[in-house]
Design a protein around this motif. Structure first.
Motif, PDB file in Angstrom:
ATOM      1  N   THR A  28       5.347   3.478  -6.236  1.00 53.54           N
ATOM      2  CA  THR A  28       5.298   3.946  -4.847  1.00 53.54           C
ATOM      3  C   THR A  28       4.813   2.829  -3.929  1.00 53.54           C
ATOM      4  O   THR A  28       5.341   2.642  -2.823  1.00 53.54           O
ATOM      5  CB  THR A  28       4.365   5.172  -4.746  1.00 53.54           C
ATOM      6  OG1 THR A  28       4.844   6.184  -5.638  1.00 53.54           O
ATOM      7  CG2 THR A  28       4.346   5.723  -3.337  1.00 53.54           C
ATOM      8  N   TYR A  29       3.825   2.079  -4.404  1.00 46.85           N
ATOM      9  CA  TYR A  29       3.321   0.946  -3.619  1.00 46.85           C
ATOM     10  C   TYR A  29       4.409  -0.115  -3.430  1.00 46.85           C
ATOM     11  O   TYR A  29       4.623  -0.624  -2.321  1.00 46.85           O
ATOM     12  CB  TYR A  29       2.117   0.336  -4.325  1.00 46.85           C
ATOM     13  CG  TYR A  29       1.506  -0.851  -3.608  1.00 46.85           C
ATOM     14  CD1 TYR A  29       0.635  -0.668  -2.541  1.00 46.85           C
ATOM     15  CD2 TYR A  29       1.797  -2.156  -4.000  1.00 46.85           C
ATOM     16  CE1 TYR A  29       0.075  -1.763  -1.882  1.00 46.85           C
ATOM     17  CE2 TYR A  29       1.256  -3.248  -3.356  1.00 46.85           C
ATOM     18  CZ  TYR A  29       0.384  -3.041  -2.290  1.00 46.85           C
ATOM     19  OH  TYR A  29      -0.165  -4.120  -1.650  1.00 46.85           O
ATOM     20  N   ALA A  30       5.133  -0.430  -4.528  1.00 47.74           N
ATOM     21  CA  ALA A  30       6.161  -1.475  -4.448  1.00 47.74           C
ATOM     22  C   ALA A  30       7.305  -1.093  -3.525  1.00 47.74           C
ATOM     23  O   ALA A  30       7.989  -1.969  -2.980  1.00 47.74           O
ATOM     24  CB  ALA A  30       6.699  -1.774  -5.843  1.00 47.74           C
ATOM     25  N   LEU A  31       7.528   0.207  -3.328  1.00 47.37           N
ATOM     26  CA  LEU A  31       8.616   0.674  -2.465  1.00 47.37           C
ATOM     27  C   LEU A  31       8.155   1.006  -1.052  1.00 47.37           C
ATOM     28  O   LEU A  31       8.980   1.390  -0.213  1.00 47.37           O
ATOM     29  CB  LEU A  31       9.253   1.932  -3.080  1.00 47.37           C
ATOM     30  CG  LEU A  31      10.017   1.733  -4.401  1.00 47.37           C
ATOM     31  CD1 LEU A  31      10.478   3.079  -4.940  1.00 47.37           C
ATOM     32  CD2 LEU A  31      11.205   0.802  -4.217  1.00 47.37           C
ATOM     33  N   SER A  32       6.872   0.862  -0.803  1.00 47.06           N
ATOM     34  CA  SER A  32       6.355   1.285   0.495  1.00 47.06           C
ATOM     35  C   SER A  32       6.724   0.299   1.604  1.00 47.06           C
ATOM     36  O   SER A  32       7.012  -0.877   1.356  1.00 47.06           O
ATOM     37  CB  SER A  32       4.835   1.456   0.437  1.00 47.06           C
ATOM     38  OG  SER A  32       4.203   0.232   0.101  1.00 47.06           O
ATOM     39  N   ALA A  33       6.715   0.797   2.822  1.00 51.23           N
ATOM     40  CA  ALA A  33       7.064  -0.026   3.980  1.00 51.23           C
ATOM     41  C   ALA A  33       6.156  -1.247   4.054  1.00 51.23           C
ATOM     42  O   ALA A  33       4.941  -1.147   3.920  1.00 51.23           O
ATOM     43  CB  ALA A  33       6.933   0.795   5.264  1.00 51.23           C
ATOM     44  N   GLY A  34       6.766  -2.396   4.252  1.00 54.34           N
ATOM     45  CA  GLY A  34       5.999  -3.626   4.346  1.00 54.34           C
ATOM     46  C   GLY A  34       5.868  -4.352   3.025  1.00 54.34           C
ATOM     47  O   GLY A  34       5.492  -5.528   2.992  1.00 54.34           O
ATOM     48  N   TYR A  35       6.164  -3.673   1.923  1.00 53.04           N
ATOM     49  CA  TYR A  35       6.031  -4.293   0.607  1.00 53.04           C
ATOM     50  C   TYR A  35       7.333  -4.314  -0.187  1.00 53.04           C
ATOM     51  O   TYR A  35       7.442  -5.043  -1.164  1.00 53.04           O
ATOM     52  CB  TYR A  35       4.952  -3.575  -0.215  1.00 53.04           C
ATOM     53  CG  TYR A  35       3.576  -3.702   0.380  1.00 53.04           C
ATOM     54  CD1 TYR A  35       2.823  -4.856   0.201  1.00 53.04           C
ATOM     55  CD2 TYR A  35       3.043  -2.674   1.152  1.00 53.04           C
ATOM     56  CE1 TYR A  35       1.567  -4.982   0.764  1.00 53.04           C
ATOM     57  CE2 TYR A  35       1.788  -2.786   1.723  1.00 53.04           C
ATOM     58  CZ  TYR A  35       1.054  -3.943   1.524  1.00 53.04           C
ATOM     59  OH  TYR A  35      -0.189  -4.073   2.086  1.00 53.04           O
ATOM     60  N   VAL A  36       8.300  -3.511   0.202  1.00 54.85           N
ATOM     61  CA  VAL A  36       9.528  -3.402  -0.582  1.00 54.85           C
ATOM     62  C   VAL A  36      10.257  -4.738  -0.675  1.00 54.85           C
ATOM     63  O   VAL A  36      10.791  -5.091  -1.738  1.00 54.85           O
ATOM     64  CB  VAL A  36      10.443  -2.291  -0.017  1.00 54.85           C
ATOM     65  CG1 VAL A  36      10.972  -2.657   1.374  1.00 54.85           C
ATOM     66  CG2 VAL A  36      11.593  -1.997  -0.970  1.00 54.85           C
ATOM     67  N   ASP A  37      10.270  -5.536   0.396  1.00 56.74           N
ATOM     68  CA  ASP A  37      10.919  -6.846   0.344  1.00 56.74           C
ATOM     69  C   ASP A  37      10.135  -7.821  -0.525  1.00 56.74           C
ATOM     70  O   ASP A  37      10.710  -8.611  -1.286  1.00 56.74           O
ATOM     71  CB  ASP A  37      11.069  -7.426   1.754  1.00 56.74           C
ATOM     72  CG  ASP A  37      12.180  -6.748   2.548  1.00 56.74           C
ATOM     73  OD1 ASP A  37      12.954  -5.990   1.928  1.00 56.74           O
ATOM     74  OD2 ASP A  37      12.254  -6.961   3.763  1.00 56.74           O
TER      75      ASP A  37
END
Length: 486
Positions: free
Chosen positions: A359-368
């Motif tokens: 969930t953290y890796a897909l969250s806004a600001g981190y997905v890229d």
């Protein structure tokens, strides 16, 4: 004995399907209190299936290839009318109303379901210690883990509780327990075998495959379960070759690539390295040419995997919300609280850890920064394999850096546990077929696994090389004394 030998005895009337089933049920009764391979033993159904096969044979009917063969199924494959729990409290009472494609094909081929096997919860683990219903144990030494996540399926075959079994492999979950338990474990090309009815963990990585005591048996099972399935959009439409016929093709002149990065990996047990290199020398004696190759990003696979797999798990496991099906907490005053409590109570620590990572890796600001970068590295890993296969026919590595470790050795250190899959993950990243087979023992009498990898849909070549090594080495005919395996 293998499937072909048992089939011959069944056809000649030297044993009945009912007798063969009862032999294995008796073995389960004798040893599974220690091994705990099974979550559910389907004795009544197994005997009924066996009786139908015996009646058909007595009537002179032509029977399919697996008629009367007792098989075990990892408990993340849906079996109609039989609980499918994924070793999780979340699905403890789930009874599927449908059959998975692979198990449906096994029953159509005459296989006898003897039971559902234990696994790490939702297939997340490398030791079967995360099962909500207690761990399975290694038949060679019950103080050691059987590997994971398909530890129950591997242990059941190693302990003689079934003739063969099915597992699933997302990052090594067939091959690593096969190595730890001294059996053969095959992960086919991604899409070669249908995933319909397999409870999803990481959908771009999951693949179903067999455990067996020989490469020939693995080929027989793959022959049955492989092939197109319109219910699975990721399943390939490529025709299924004759895997058993491929076993006899000569290996002389084939080029075998020893992946340099694997033999230089941190944590590689010297006994494992020596045994796998001895296996490579055996292939050289059979006429293969050994070539050192480099896959520079091979050891980056584990970091890549632990971004991609948890991200896909986070999305796949969102469906378990306490509303539609699965565990529901009764201690809640609102819908939001009920969902939160259901997930907190229904999922174990490792599953929750991976959901949070994903969930953290897909969250806004981190997905890229995380997920997108991981997919880019995945492409580079695949390109390394492509480059390697321009010069060799098959790649050779250890299956696992170590032999089976003791219970509790890594439970407080998730990163150490994750490293158990260091050498198996890259094949999943690239969607390649790979097999683990026994190649010796360490000083403690624990099995060592050899991994072979080939290009996409090159299972015939993979099985061919594995079979010739197996026949030349005959490792398991001289195995040391073990606690349960004799």
């Amino acid at each position: 004995m293998g499937i072909a030998e048992w089939r011959g005895q069944l056809e000649r009337g030297e044993v009945s399907a009912r007798e063969l089933t009862d032999q294995h049920l008796a073995r389960i009764e004798a040893v599974d209190g220690t091994v705990h391979s099974f979550l559910e033993v389907t004795a009544e159904r197994a005997r009924a299936d066996a009786d139908r096969i015996d009646a058909a044979r007595a009537a002179g009917e032509s029977l399919p290839s697996l008629a009367g063969i007792p098989l075990a199924i990892k408990d993340n494959l849906c079996t109609k009318g039989i609980r499918t729990t994924c070793s999780s409290r979340m699905l403890e009472q789930f009874v599927p109303p449908y059959e998975s494609t692979v198990t449906e094909r096994l029953w159509q081929a005459g296989g006898v379901l003897i039971g559902k096997t234990n696994l790490d919860e939702f297939a997340m683990g490398s030791s079967t210690e995360t099962s909500a219903f207690g761990p399975s144990r290694n038949p060679w030494n019950p103080e050691r883990v059987p590997g994971g996540s398909s530890g129950g399926s591997a242990a059941a075959v190693a302990a003689g509780e079934c003739i063969a079994s099915l597992g699933s492999d997302t990052g090594g979950s067939i091959r690593q327990p096969a190595a730890f338990c001294g059996v053969v474990g095959l992960k086919p090309t991604y899409g070669r075998v249908s995933r319909w009815g397999l409870v999803a963990f990481a959908s771009s990585l999951d693949q179903v495959g067999p455990f067996s005591t020989s490469v020939a048996d693995a080929a027989e099972l793959l022959q049955v379960i492989a092939g197109e399935d319109r219910r699975d959009g990721t399943c390939l439409k490529a025709p299924v070759p004759d895997y058993t016929a491929a076993l006899q093709a000569p290996v002389k002149g084939l080029r075998v690539g020893l992946v340099k990065e694997c033999f230089e990996a941190d944590g590689l047990d010297p006994q494992v390295k020596a045994s796998v290199l001895a296996a490579a020398a055996q292939l050289e004696a059979l006429g293969c040419e050994l070539v050192e190759v480099s896959c520079p990003r091979f050891n980056d696979g584990i970091a890549t995997y632990y971004v991609i797999a948890p991200s896909e798990a986070s999305a796949n496991l969102a469906r378990y919300d306490g509303v539609k099906y699965g565990y529901r907490s009764g201690q809640a005053g609102s819908l939001a609280e009920m969902t939160a409590r259901s997930r907190a109570e229904g999922f174990g620590d490792e599953v929750q850890r991976r959901i949070l990572i994903g969930t953290y890796a897909l969250s806004a600001g981190y997905v890229d920064a995380y997920y997108k970068k991981a997919q880019q590295v995945r492409t580079l890993i695949r390109r390394d394999f492509d480059a390697a296969f321009t010069g060799v026919d098959v790649l050779l590595t250890p299956t696992s850096p170590t032999t089976a470790f003791r219970f509790g050795a890594h439970t407080d250190d998730p990163l150490a546990m994750y490293l158990a899959d260091l050498l198996t993950i890259p094949a999943n990243m690239a969607g390649l077929p790979a097999i683990s087979l026994p190649c010796g023992f360490d000083s403690a009498g624990l099995p060592i696994g050899l991994q072979l990898i080939t290009g996409v849909l090159e299972e015939p070549r993979l099985l061919q090389v594995a079979h010739h090594y197996e026949q030349a080495a005959l490792v398991m005919d001289s195995r040391p004394e073990a606690a349960l395996v004799a």
